[in-house]
Each structure stands twice: as structure tokens, then as C-alpha cells.
Enzyme design. Sequence first.
Site, PDB file in Angstrom:
ATOM      1  N   PHE A 117     -70.650-101.874-135.660  1.00 29.50           N
ATOM      2  CA  PHE A 117     -70.749-102.874-134.600  1.00 29.50           C
ATOM      3  C   PHE A 117     -71.244-104.172-135.223  1.00 29.50           C
ATOM      4  CE2 PHE A 117     -70.939-102.805-129.816  1.00 29.50           C
ATOM      5  CZ  PHE A 117     -69.911-101.905-129.643  1.00 29.50           C
ATOM      6  N   GLN A 231     -75.890-114.860-124.043  1.00 31.23           N
ATOM      7  CA  GLN A 231     -74.940-114.426-125.070  1.00 31.23           C
ATOM      8  C   GLN A 231     -73.485-114.578-124.632  1.00 31.23           C
ATOM      9  OE1 GLN A 231     -74.533-110.036-126.329  1.00 31.23           O
ATOM     10  NE2 GLN A 231     -75.258-111.097-128.136  1.00 31.23           N
ATOM     11  N   HIS A 233     -69.800-113.336-125.612  1.00 32.03           N
ATOM     12  CA  HIS A 233     -69.120-112.296-126.393  1.00 32.03           C
ATOM     13  C   HIS A 233     -67.802-112.903-126.870  1.00 32.03           C
ATOM     14  CE1 HIS A 233     -67.184-108.583-127.487  1.00 32.03           C
ATOM     15  NE2 HIS A 233     -68.246-107.886-127.160  1.00 32.03           N
ATOM     16  N   LEU A 243     -63.856-107.747-120.629  1.00 33.39           N
ATOM     17  CA  LEU A 243     -64.254-107.577-122.019  1.00 33.39           C
ATOM     18  C   LEU A 243     -63.301-106.670-122.786  1.00 33.39           C
ATOM     19  CD1 LEU A 243     -66.719-107.917-124.063  1.00 33.39           C
ATOM     20  CD2 LEU A 243     -67.301-105.603-123.372  1.00 33.39           C
ATOM     21  N   GLU A 246     -66.443-104.821-128.620  1.00 29.91           N
ATOM     22  CA  GLU A 246     -66.662-105.076-130.043  1.00 29.91           C
ATOM     23  C   GLU A 246     -66.144-103.900-130.882  1.00 29.91           C
ATOM     24  OE1 GLU A 246     -70.039-107.398-130.658  1.00 29.91           O
ATOM     25  OE2 GLU A 246     -70.813-106.037-132.167  1.00 29.91           O
ATOM     26  N   ARG A 286     -72.512-111.738-132.574  1.00 31.33           N
ATOM     27  CA  ARG A 286     -71.736-112.390-131.511  1.00 31.33           C
ATOM     28  C   ARG A 286     -71.971-113.891-131.407  1.00 31.33           C
ATOM     29  NH1 ARG A 286     -72.714-107.664-127.010  1.00 31.33           N
ATOM     30  NH2 ARG A 286     -71.360-106.172-128.073  1.00 31.33           N
ATOM     31  N   HIS A 354     -71.743-112.917-121.512  1.00 32.37           N
ATOM     32  CA  HIS A 354     -71.770-111.461-121.509  1.00 32.37           C
ATOM     33  C   HIS A 354     -73.133-110.887-121.167  1.00 32.37           C
ATOM     34  CE1 HIS A 354     -70.522-107.484-122.635  1.00 32.37           C
ATOM     35  NE2 HIS A 354     -71.363-107.404-123.637  1.00 32.37           N
ATOM     36  N   ARG A 389     -78.791-110.680-128.852  1.00 38.72           N
ATOM     37  CA  ARG A 389     -78.791-109.215-128.877  1.00 38.72           C
ATOM     38  C   ARG A 389     -77.672-108.701-129.766  1.00 38.72           C
ATOM     39  NH1 ARG A 389     -75.842-105.125-126.112  1.00 38.72           N
ATOM     40  NH2 ARG A 389     -74.773-106.598-124.756  1.00 38.72           N
TER      41      ARG A 389
HETATM   42  C1  FAD Z   1     -68.236-105.201-119.777  1.00 34.34           C
HETATM   43  C2  FAD Z   1     -69.533-104.869-120.460  1.00 34.34           C
HETATM   44  C3  FAD Z   1     -69.538-104.039-121.557  1.00 34.34           C
HETATM   45  C4  FAD Z   1     -70.739-103.736-122.190  1.00 34.34           C
HETATM   46  N1  FAD Z   1     -70.720-102.919-123.295  1.00 34.34           N
HETATM   47  C5  FAD Z   1     -71.892-102.573-123.877  1.00 34.34           C
HETATM   48  C6  FAD Z   1     -71.910-101.659-124.974  1.00 34.34           C
HETATM   49  O1  FAD Z   1     -70.880-101.130-125.403  1.00 34.34           O
HETATM   50  N2  FAD Z   1     -73.095-101.355-125.539  1.00 34.34           N
HETATM   51  C7  FAD Z   1     -74.282-101.894-125.097  1.00 34.34           C
HETATM   52  O2  FAD Z   1     -75.333-101.573-125.645  1.00 34.34           O
HETATM   53  N3  FAD Z   1     -74.284-102.753-124.042  1.00 34.34           N
HETATM   54  C8  FAD Z   1     -73.130-103.090-123.432  1.00 34.34           C
HETATM   55  N4  FAD Z   1     -73.143-103.962-122.366  1.00 34.34           N
HETATM   56  C9  FAD Z   1     -74.432-104.373-121.803  1.00 34.34           C
HETATM   57  C10 FAD Z   1     -75.010-103.241-120.970  1.00 34.34           C
HETATM   58  O3  FAD Z   1     -73.988-102.452-120.437  1.00 34.34           O
HETATM   59  C11 FAD Z   1     -75.863-103.768-119.829  1.00 34.34           C
HETATM   60  O4  FAD Z   1     -76.811-104.671-120.316  1.00 34.34           O
HETATM   61  C12 FAD Z   1     -76.598-102.612-119.161  1.00 34.34           C
HETATM   62  O5  FAD Z   1     -75.697-101.582-118.808  1.00 34.34           O
HETATM   63  C13 FAD Z   1     -77.388-103.054-117.960  1.00 34.34           C
HETATM   64  O6  FAD Z   1     -77.957-101.904-117.356  1.00 34.34           O
HETATM   65  P1  FAD Z   1     -79.073-102.000-116.242  1.00 34.34           P
HETATM   66  O7  FAD Z   1     -79.415-100.626-115.834  1.00 34.34           O
HETATM   67  O8  FAD Z   1     -80.161-102.895-116.713  1.00 34.34           O
HETATM   68  O9  FAD Z   1     -78.326-102.765-115.075  1.00 34.34           O
HETATM   69  P2  FAD Z   1     -76.972-102.412-114.282  1.00 34.34           P
HETATM   70  O10 FAD Z   1     -76.225-101.283-114.860  1.00 34.34           O
HETATM   71  O11 FAD Z   1     -76.289-103.711-114.128  1.00 34.34           O
HETATM   72  O12 FAD Z   1     -77.530-101.920-112.891  1.00 34.34           O
HETATM   73  C14 FAD Z   1     -78.196-102.784-112.001  1.00 34.34           C
HETATM   74  C15 FAD Z   1     -78.552-102.030-110.752  1.00 34.34           C
HETATM   75  O13 FAD Z   1     -79.368-102.864-109.947  1.00 34.34           O
HETATM   76  C16 FAD Z   1     -78.918-102.833-108.621  1.00 34.34           C
HETATM   77  N5  FAD Z   1     -79.274-104.103-107.979  1.00 34.34           N
HETATM   78  C17 FAD Z   1     -79.057-105.365-108.412  1.00 34.34           C
HETATM   79  N6  FAD Z   1     -79.494-106.248-107.497  1.00 34.34           N
HETATM   80  C18 FAD Z   1     -80.006-105.526-106.478  1.00 34.34           C
HETATM   81  C19 FAD Z   1     -80.592-105.860-105.235  1.00 34.34           C
HETATM   82  N7  FAD Z   1     -80.741-107.115-104.832  1.00 34.34           N
HETATM   83  N8  FAD Z   1     -80.989-104.852-104.426  1.00 34.34           N
HETATM   84  C20 FAD Z   1     -80.827-103.554-104.782  1.00 34.34           C
HETATM   85  N9  FAD Z   1     -80.264-103.198-105.939  1.00 34.34           N
HETATM   86  C21 FAD Z   1     -79.875-104.169-106.773  1.00 34.34           C
HETATM   87  C22 FAD Z   1     -77.424-102.582-108.700  1.00 34.34           C
HETATM   88  O14 FAD Z   1     -76.960-101.982-107.527  1.00 34.34           O
HETATM   89  C23 FAD Z   1     -77.349-101.636-109.906  1.00 34.34           C
HETATM   90  O15 FAD Z   1     -77.505-100.304-109.489  1.00 34.34           O
HETATM   91  C24 FAD Z   1     -71.955-104.284-121.717  1.00 34.34           C
HETATM   92  C25 FAD Z   1     -71.948-105.105-120.611  1.00 34.34           C
HETATM   93  C26 FAD Z   1     -70.746-105.418-120.004  1.00 34.34           C
HETATM   94  C27 FAD Z   1     -70.779-106.375-118.844  1.00 34.34           C
END
Ligand code: FAD
Length: 594
Positions: A117, A231, A233, A243, A246, A286, A354, A389
Site C-alpha cells: 500500500f 486527504q 486520494h 474510489l 490503492e 497519497r 477521501h 494518513r
Molecule cells: C470509499 C472508501 C474506501 C476506503 N478504503 C479504506 C481502506 O481500504 N483501508 C482503510 O484503512 N481505510 C479505508 N477508508 C477509510 C475508512 O473506511 C473509514 O475511515 C472508516 O471506515 C470510518 O469508520 P467509522 O466507524 O469511523 O465511521 P463510519 O463507518 O463512517 O460509520 C459512521 C457511523 O456513524 C453514524 N452516524 C453519523 N452521524 C450520525 C448521527 N448524526 N446520528 C447517528 N448516527 C450517526 C452512521 O450511521 C454510521 O453508522 C476508505 C474510505 C472510503 C470512503
Amino acid sequence: MQVVETDIAVIGAGGAGLRAAIAVAETDPGLQVSVVSKVLPMRSHTVAAEGGAAGVVRDNDSLAAHFDDTVSGGDWLCDQDAVELFVEEAPRQLVRLEHWGCPWSRTPEGKPDTRPFGGMKIERTWFAADKSGFHILHTLFQTSLQFPSIKRYDEFFSTDLLVDDGRVAGVVAIEVRTGEIYVFKAKAVIVASGGGGRIFPFTTNGAIKTGDGMAMAYRAGVPLKDMEFVQYHPTGLPGTGILLTEGCRGEGGYLVNKDGHRYLQDYGLGPATPEPRNKAMELGPRDRLSQAFWHEDQKGNTIQTPYGSAVHLDLRHLGEAKINERLPFVRDLATSYMLADPVKVPVPVRPVVHYMMGGIHTDIDAKTPIAGLYAAGECAAVSINGANRLGSNSLTELLVFGDRAGRHAAQFARDAGKADNTQRVDAQAKDHVQKIEALFGREERKEKTAELRRTMANALEEGCGIYRDEARIQATCETIADVRRRTAGLALQDRSKIFNTDLLSILELENMLEIAEAVAHSALQRKESRGSHQRLDHTARDDTNFLKHSMAHYQGTQTPTVDYLDVVITKSPPGERLYGGAAEAKAKKMEAAE
Ligand SMILES: Cc1cc2nc3c(=O)[nH]c(=O)nc-3n(C[C@H](O)[C@H](O)[C@H](O)COP(=O)(O)OP(=O)(O)OC[C@H]3O[C@@H](n4cnc5c(N)ncnc54)[C@H](O)[C@@H]3O)c2cc1C
């Protein structure tokens, strides 16, 4: 208004939220956990992650190497005590997922496979084809179902935290289906609400990523840390921003300009002044790759598409079998959205917003300055990501710090006596309810939510994009302040209670504007170039004045104030970021010296 008494409320059912809820249940099955999420858990953005999660597993790898890559990748703005803990805990968390049933892709010997990566000098990214996030989230979701103490409130939109006398008391939320308002009274709250990439016009982020949790904590008095670091991407699809992982480059894909030239060899990937001979090529970090795109665009070497300039991601030489095995989702996405089958043709791509390195200020235990309030995942800045990151560190971060937040919140809830604050908390909850109800009372609609949102997003792209300067950031700050004032002219068109997305859009816009303002003001004050924050008017990194976290403080309708906090350095003094040939040369020199 419904009142739910619970021990711990978790805001968010993505990777971080579910991991935290499981940790609470494992620590003490007697604690009631309420998981409040604005969407069904499997629709959280974690599901969209493709590439994988980093953790040392190979014989040729080491915790020290993962630490070094992360700290230099973050341009020395990471807190090194947090990174040390993170790299050490990472493999254990990934194995834990394996035991819970996560179907990691395997080597022929049956061990978990790893892929390279960007910015990781050794292959250490565990993956499940190119649907890693889907499998991780599914594994966590299934696992969470076995604990009777975890109760989910799916499609509940939280609006504000309840805080009394420096201690968290709960959270207010709207049940989206009925419009009914709920007050969750809790001894501890874990914010795991994900990032806020939607403040920009062109992003890989799902529509729900509006930074709600960051804004809630910010309004409650927690500073937002390092918000200027956003960031890009390098490989998003023009138009949609979808996306292409990577992993494409990890598997050997090329980036080429309009003449078919692998232009990354022309960039040392240094700050504003590119120098030649970049041997890391497509596997550079990135921030540097997105900056190289900007230079190619300035030179007129990009391809023009109806959705702006682009370059080509060429995967053809990998062959159909490898693409089908390792990158099936990428093939699907490129074929469906660009009519470009990567087995046959190169796919147009461009940098796209991203990830937000910044977020809710926490310490190494995921604790915020408000007693009983914790944060983990993309909404938090713990901070292991610093100024940039590294791909695949985020999914692991959710596990490591989600788990930690859960365990510490459980401890807090167990030890905390019952606060004598019922009347004050009830009064506060009532205020929040009235604030929401007031929106239903506004008669005249002078502004349109979508238009204000577009103005905000375009201003951010203009002033806080890949390259920034004083005048443009200043203009962005002014536009955002103006849009914030104009939100008072918003009124509801839909006045029903049931699935009122009109209401939610206004609440989301208010949240987005608050965090957008924190981004722009933190960017304005950081007069140096570091990681993803590149200033054309201050091109050098300035460790004397800015080896510090920025801390944006909410000031109500006024613009935020920004002050600074020292970065924790344990063993890696700030140095030069080296990739490819330069990194190899340095390693050889050190070997010879030993
Ligand atoms: C397309 C894409 C690909 C990615 N690929 C990778 C990868 O391969 N490897 C890597 O390490 N990272 C990757 N990332 C980054 C990583 O996936 C995210 O940073 C991470 O999954 C975020 O997880 P989280 O649990 O913090 O938030 P999320 O998974 O975004 O979950 C947020 C939660 O909060 C809830 N929420 C938000 N606002 C409210 C509200 N007002 N009231 C109630 N609930 C709320 C939502 O319902 C959801 O359940 C990627 C990101 C994207 C966008």
C-alpha cells in the site's frame, strides 16, 4: 419525547462504533449499551472500504517499520505514543477479526495474505479481495448480535450531546421513521460517527458523512484537532468521486498522463518543488501523489473530461485473471460508471477528497476533555495519522481505538456514581428539542439548503484544496461565515414528521458548516507546508513554529479560535520523508554504518 436510560450510548454503528460496543459488552455484560445510528449498520461508510487493513504479520516486517512508515507518512505530526500502541495492537485486532470469521484473502500456504500500500515500505495490508470493509463490518455486525446487552437504535439521527458540569449526560436523537425525539441518558457516550468529507464537492465519501459527531462534540466544548489536514486520494472516478482502491497500485497498476508517460518518475514527491527520480512511483503516499497530479495539470499533461482534468490508471498489464481475483470490485465500478473495462482500456482517474486526518481531540485512551465522553474512528484525532494518513491504517485504527474506547468507557460507567443533575439535564434536553421544533415554526423560506451547501463545498475546494494560499483561504473563511449567517433563512418545505429528510438536511448542513469553518481557520493559521496541507505562500515545513497540533475551539456564531498543542515525540525526531530510491539509499548507508 421518549427517555431511554442506558449505561453507555454509542453514536455510530460503523466499524468503530460496533467494535466499541463489543468491547463494552465483553468488559461487562451487565452494562446496557445503546447504539444509535442514522443508518442501518451495514450502510455505514466502513462498508465501502476496499483495499484492506494494515498490521505486521510477515517475517520480513517489524513493528518498528510500521511505526516509521506511519510517523514519516504523517510528516511527524502523529503522536508517537499513540502510534507505538497502535502498531503493537494492530496484529492482535486483525487476528481477533479472523477468529470472529472475517474471510481474509490467503496465501497458497493458507496464511493471511498481504498486499503493498502507498507509503508502506513493506507489504502489510491484510485484505479480503477488494471488499475488505464489507467483510470487516459484516464480521463486527454479526459478532455484536451475540451480546444481549447491546441494543440498536437504527435510523436514529443524533443531534446534540447533553453535558452537565464537565461531564457527559447523554445524547438527543430523532427517530427518522416517526420524527419522535429521544433522549438517551447515559453515564458515558462514545462518538463513532465517522468523517465529514461531504463538506467538499468531490469526494469518495458516502452521503451520510457530514461530520455530525465532530460538530456535536465541538459545540459541547471539545476542540477539533488538526482539521486543516484533508486527504485527497489520487484515484477517484471523475464525476461520481467513486474510489478505485490503492490496491490497484498495490497490485502493480500504473498512473500515466495524456501521453501515456508514467509521470510519477518525474517527481521526487517533495513539497511544491518537484525533483526527479521518484522510485516509489505509484506506491508513494497519497498527499504526494495528489500533488504530482496538480503539477501535471498545471503543465497541461492531463486528459480533459467533462468532469475536469484526469490521468489514466492502467491495469491492463496485470491480466484478466489477476484483476478478477484481486480487484473484481474495481473492474465492476470502472465498467459500470466509466464504461471502461480495466482489462481492456486505461481508466480515467483524478484526486478526490477521501479522509479527514483531524477530528475530535482525544488522548491515547480515546478520552476527550469532557468526563465520560469518548471518541474513536474517523471522527476522532487520537492522533496516529498526523498530517497525512497512510492507506490501510484507518480500518485498523477503528479496531484498535474502538476497542480501547469501549473498554475505557465501560470502566468509567462502572466507576461513575450517579450524577445528581436530573433537573438540569432535563432542562438542557428540552432546549435541544425546542431548537428542533423551532425549525418547524419558521415560516418564510429565503434560502435553499442545497444551494447553501453547494456554495460551502465549492468555497472549500477553492480555498482548502490540494494547494492553498492566504488570499484563497481567507476568501473561503468569509464565504463560510456568510453561508452560516444565511442558514437562519432556511425553513422546512416538508413539515411532516415521517422520514423528514428536509429537516435532516438542514441539521447536517449546520454541522458541516461548523466543521468547514474549523478546517478553513486552522488552514489559515498554519503558515507552513506539511503532509496534505500545502501552501504556495509557505512552501517549507516549519518545525520550529508548527510541529504542533492545531486545536479549533467553537465560539458559537463567531468564528472559531485556534491554539496549539505539542506533538508527542517518543523516539523518532522529525526528519525528511524519503520514498523509493532515496529511502533505499538511506537504509543501505545505515546498514553499512552498523
Ligand atoms: C470509499 C472508501 C474506501 C476506503 N478504503 C479504506 C481502506 O481500504 N483501508 C482503510 O484503512 N481505510 C479505508 N477508508 C477509510 C475508512 O473506511 C473509514 O475511515 C472508516 O471506515 C470510518 O469508520 P467509522 O466507524 O469511523 O465511521 P463510519 O463507518 O463512517 O460509520 C459512521 C457511523 O456513524 C453514524 N452516524 C453519523 N452521524 C450520525 C448521527 N448524526 N446520528 C447517528 N448516527 C450517526 C452512521 O450511521 C454510521 O453508522 C476508505 C474510505 C472510503 C470512503
